[in-house]
Design a protein around this motif. Sequence first.
Motif, short mmCIF file in Angstrom:
data_model
loop_
_atom_site.label_atom_id
_atom_site.label_comp_id
_atom_site.label_asym_id
_atom_site.label_seq_id
_atom_site.Cartn_x
_atom_site.Cartn_y
_atom_site.Cartn_z
N MET A 90 0.85 -1.19 0.00
CA MET A 90 0.00 0.00 0.00
C MET A 90 0.89 1.25 0.00
SD MET A 90 -3.27 -0.97 2.36
CE MET A 90 -2.37 -1.45 3.83
N GLY A 91 1.88 1.24 -0.88
CA GLY A 91 2.76 2.39 -1.00
C GLY A 91 4.17 2.13 -0.52
N CYS A 92 4.40 0.97 0.07
CA CYS A 92 5.73 0.62 0.59
C CYS A 92 6.61 0.04 -0.52
CB CYS A 92 5.60 -0.37 1.74
SG CYS A 92 4.72 0.31 3.17
N ILE A 93 7.85 -0.26 -0.16
CA ILE A 93 8.81 -0.86 -1.08
C ILE A 93 9.11 -2.28 -0.60
CG2 ILE A 93 11.17 -0.74 -2.00
CD1 ILE A 93 11.04 2.31 -1.54
N ALA A 94 9.09 -3.25 -1.51
CA ALA A 94 9.42 -4.63 -1.16
C ALA A 94 10.67 -5.08 -1.92
CB ALA A 94 8.27 -5.56 -1.48
N PRO A 95 11.71 -5.52 -1.20
CA PRO A 95 12.87 -6.10 -1.87
C PRO A 95 12.53 -7.52 -2.34
CG PRO A 95 13.22 -6.05 0.50
CD PRO A 95 11.88 -5.45 0.24
N VAL A 96 13.07 -7.90 -3.49
CA VAL A 96 12.88 -9.26 -4.00
C VAL A 96 14.20 -9.77 -4.56
CG1 VAL A 96 10.40 -9.05 -4.51
CG2 VAL A 96 12.06 -8.40 -6.26
N THR A 97 14.33 -11.10 -4.62
CA THR A 97 15.54 -11.72 -5.16
C THR A 97 15.55 -11.67 -6.68
OG1 THR A 97 15.61 -13.16 -3.24
CG2 THR A 97 16.90 -13.85 -5.13
N SER A 98 14.37 -11.87 -7.28
CA SER A 98 14.27 -11.79 -8.74
C SER A 98 12.94 -11.16 -9.12
CB SER A 98 14.42 -13.17 -9.38
OG SER A 98 13.37 -14.01 -8.95
N LEU A 99 12.93 -10.53 -10.29
CA LEU A 99 11.71 -9.92 -10.82
C LEU A 99 11.03 -10.90 -11.76
CD1 LEU A 99 13.27 -6.44 -11.62
CD2 LEU A 99 11.64 -6.94 -9.78
N THR A 100 9.68 -10.99 -11.66
CA THR A 100 8.95 -11.92 -12.51
C THR A 100 7.95 -11.19 -13.42
OG1 THR A 100 7.33 -12.30 -10.76
CG2 THR A 100 9.18 -13.84 -10.90
N GLY A 101 7.78 -9.89 -13.23
CA GLY A 101 6.86 -9.09 -14.04
C GLY A 101 6.77 -7.70 -13.44
N GLN A 102 5.90 -6.88 -13.98
CA GLN A 102 5.72 -5.53 -13.44
C GLN A 102 5.12 -5.63 -12.03
OE1 GLN A 102 3.47 -3.02 -16.07
NE2 GLN A 102 4.93 -3.24 -17.75
N GLY A 103 5.88 -5.20 -11.03
CA GLY A 103 5.39 -5.21 -9.65
C GLY A 103 5.32 -6.59 -9.03
N THR A 104 6.01 -7.57 -9.61
CA THR A 104 6.02 -8.92 -9.02
C THR A 104 7.44 -9.47 -8.99
OG1 THR A 104 5.60 -10.02 -11.14
CG2 THR A 104 3.67 -9.47 -9.80
N GLY A 105 7.68 -10.31 -7.98
CA GLY A 105 8.99 -10.91 -7.84
C GLY A 105 8.93 -12.13 -6.93
N THR A 106 10.10 -12.71 -6.66
CA THR A 106 10.18 -13.87 -5.78
C THR A 106 11.28 -13.65 -4.75
OG1 THR A 106 11.78 -14.98 -7.21
CG2 THR A 106 9.45 -15.46 -7.62
N GLY A 107 11.24 -14.45 -3.70
CA GLY A 107 12.30 -14.44 -2.69
C GLY A 107 12.37 -13.17 -1.87
N SER A 108 11.23 -12.60 -1.56
CA SER A 108 11.23 -11.31 -0.87
C SER A 108 11.82 -11.39 0.54
CB SER A 108 9.81 -10.73 -0.81
OG SER A 108 9.85 -9.41 -0.32
N ARG A 109 11.50 -12.42 1.28
CA ARG A 109 12.03 -12.51 2.66
C ARG A 109 13.55 -12.60 2.68
NH1 ARG A 109 7.97 -12.35 5.98
NH2 ARG A 109 5.98 -13.33 5.52
N ALA A 110 14.12 -13.36 1.74
CA ALA A 110 15.57 -13.49 1.66
C ALA A 110 16.21 -12.16 1.26
CB ALA A 110 15.96 -14.58 0.66
#
Length: 142
Positions: A90-110
Amino acid sequence: MKTRHTLFLRRTYGERGTNGQISYQGQHICYTIELPDRNNVRRLSCIPEGCYRLEKRVYPKNGEQIGIPHVLRREAILIHAANNAMTELMGCIAPVTSLTGQGTGTGSRAALAELKALVYALWDMGDEVYLRIVSDSVIPDA
């Protein structure tokens, strides 16, 4: 005197989300996902480009987090785990290990753990940490 450290977040904007990459001293730290740019509308947009001082924030529900205070007309902006910007942010930033699409990714906790390790180590030295957000390019419609 406190040393000032700056992380760089270079963004690309898309209709369904904003993707980015955080680096520190020229080294890749993680990718990021955010909501699309909707003119800083609260809870619906990524935050504006600029330079923000990061601060440690403690929330009863989520514990200790990296906060981004002093965002114009916004509050409670955090860097926290999420793999889908449209459903989890809701307006925050999420780190991810890899990007999978616009605004989507994987491995966020790592990715968050890696980012936190860096930021907290700098804070533990008594230093200040900033996040400079800049535009890379616009993602063409797919």
